[in-house]
Design a protein around this motif. Structure first.
Motif, short mmCIF file in Angstrom:
data_model
loop_
_atom_site.label_atom_id
_atom_site.label_comp_id
_atom_site.label_asym_id
_atom_site.label_seq_id
_atom_site.Cartn_x
_atom_site.Cartn_y
_atom_site.Cartn_z
N ASP A 161 27.93 46.14 -20.96
CA ASP A 161 26.80 46.77 -20.26
C ASP A 161 26.54 46.10 -18.92
O ASP A 161 26.29 46.77 -17.90
CB ASP A 161 25.54 46.69 -21.13
N LEU A 162 26.60 44.75 -18.92
CA LEU A 162 26.35 44.00 -17.68
C LEU A 162 27.42 44.31 -16.62
O LEU A 162 27.10 44.50 -15.44
CB LEU A 162 26.33 42.50 -17.96
N THR A 214 29.25 46.94 -16.28
CA THR A 214 29.05 48.29 -15.75
C THR A 214 27.97 48.30 -14.67
O THR A 214 28.13 48.91 -13.60
CB THR A 214 28.66 49.25 -16.89
N GLU A 215 26.89 47.60 -14.92
CA GLU A 215 25.78 47.55 -13.97
C GLU A 215 26.17 46.76 -12.71
O GLU A 215 25.84 47.16 -11.58
CB GLU A 215 24.55 46.93 -14.63
N ILE A 216 26.86 45.64 -12.91
CA ILE A 216 27.24 44.80 -11.77
C ILE A 216 28.23 45.53 -10.87
O ILE A 216 28.16 45.44 -9.63
CB ILE A 216 27.82 43.46 -12.26
N ALA A 221 28.43 48.72 -10.47
CA ALA A 221 27.67 49.74 -9.73
C ALA A 221 26.92 49.10 -8.58
O ALA A 221 26.87 49.65 -7.46
CB ALA A 221 26.70 50.45 -10.68
N ALA A 222 26.33 47.91 -8.81
CA ALA A 222 25.62 47.20 -7.75
C ALA A 222 26.59 46.74 -6.67
O ALA A 222 26.28 46.77 -5.46
CB ALA A 222 24.87 46.01 -8.33
N TYR A 250 21.51 41.20 -7.89
CA TYR A 250 21.18 42.30 -8.81
C TYR A 250 20.48 41.77 -10.06
O TYR A 250 19.50 42.37 -10.52
CB TYR A 250 22.46 43.05 -9.22
N LEU A 251 20.96 40.62 -10.58
CA LEU A 251 20.38 40.06 -11.80
C LEU A 251 19.20 39.14 -11.51
O LEU A 251 18.55 38.64 -12.44
CB LEU A 251 21.45 39.30 -12.59
#
Length: 277
Positions: free
Chosen positions: A52-53, A55-57, A59-60, A70-71
């Motif tokens: 999950d992380l 995927t988000e990173i 995208a960022a 981002y985090l």
């Protein structure tokens, strides 16, 4: 979701898509996450959260934002925060908390009142439930702070301590609040209790096929049947003899074994579902 090996491979592919700065950040983050008790004993949970992380990173990263920005923190800070997060339980899972309580009731409380001449000592029951709740609270606290080996040793110590404390309570607590489950009233009470728990287990199993509650049904109905035999005129005389005592003992052991057997099958089904999901 997929099997853990597939998740690991996908994570590796996504990690290789990180730029140099984010890869350095990611390596430190994974290192610190593995030091958190929440992840140290659960590789599947770790890999799924990493997926999950990532995927988000990614995208960022495409939006021109670094992983640290981002985090909103360094690897150690983020790892500590993630280690403290409690996964939101589905609404049906909260019913699983009833299972230890029912197992305790079926293994400790109800067997003591199978015979109608033996009263339920409410003061002793209150003390026993208090000890049980204290032990479960201590066990849950321990589970959140130790690895699998530490949890196993801790739970064994807690169980032995609980059994010892209950033995002491049975010998020392005064016999106050005596309640007799009579032939008619006791039979109706036990049947209603068994039907309610069975209905709840059926309903929960329809919502979630691998719920834990059905694990107690074998023990529940064996105990109920023994109690009814002790209250029916045709069989009550047998139940107060040595043969009846033997039957009660065997029935209690069979009920306890059924919890372990059915519980083991449910646990295996949950494991297979987690792997195949």
């Amino acid at each position: 979701m997929a099997r853990i090996a597939t998740i690991i491979k996908r994570n590796a592919v996504m990690r290789d898509q990180l730029n140099t700065v984010n890869q350095a950040y990611w390596s430190q983050l994974v290192k610190h996450l593995r030091e958190q008790p929440k992840y140290a004993a659960d590789e599947t949970l770790l890999q799924r959260d990493l997926a999950d992380l990532l995927t988000e990173i990614l995208a960022a990263q495409k939006a021109g934002q670094s992983a640290e920005d981002y985090l909103s923190g360094g690897p150690a800070t983020v790892a500590i925060a993630m280690g403290k997060l409690v996964e939101q339980r589905s609404w049906w899972q909260t019913w699983d908390a009833l299972v230890p309580l029912l197992v305790f009731t079926l293994g400790t409380i109800l067997p003591s009142v199978i015979l109608p001449a033996v009263p339920l000592q409410l003061l002793l029951v209150a003390v026993q439930y208090g000890l049980f709740i204290l032990a479960m609270g201590l066990g849950l606290w321990l589970t959140q702070r130790f690895t699998i080996r530490g949890r196993l040793i801790g739970w064994l110590v807690i169980i032995v301590g609980l059994l010892a404390a209950m033995g002491i309570a049975a010998r020392t607590v005064p016999a106050h609040g005596l309640v007799y489950l009579t032939r008619v009233g006791g039979s109706i009470t036990l049947l209603v209790f068994a039907v309610i728990i069975t209905g709840l287990a059926w309903w929960q199993n329809r919502q979630h096929p691998n719920a834990w509650l059905p694990a107690v049904l074998g023990s529940l109905w064996i105990t109920t049947l023994l109690a009814l035999l002790a209250r029916f005129p045709a069989t009550s005389g047998l139940m107060v003899t040595s043969a009846g005592n033997l039957l009660i003992g065997l029935g209690t052991l069979l009920g306890d074994a059924s919890v372990l057997i059915i519980g083991w099958r449910i646990w295996q089904a949950r494991q297979h579902k987690a792997e195949d999901a």
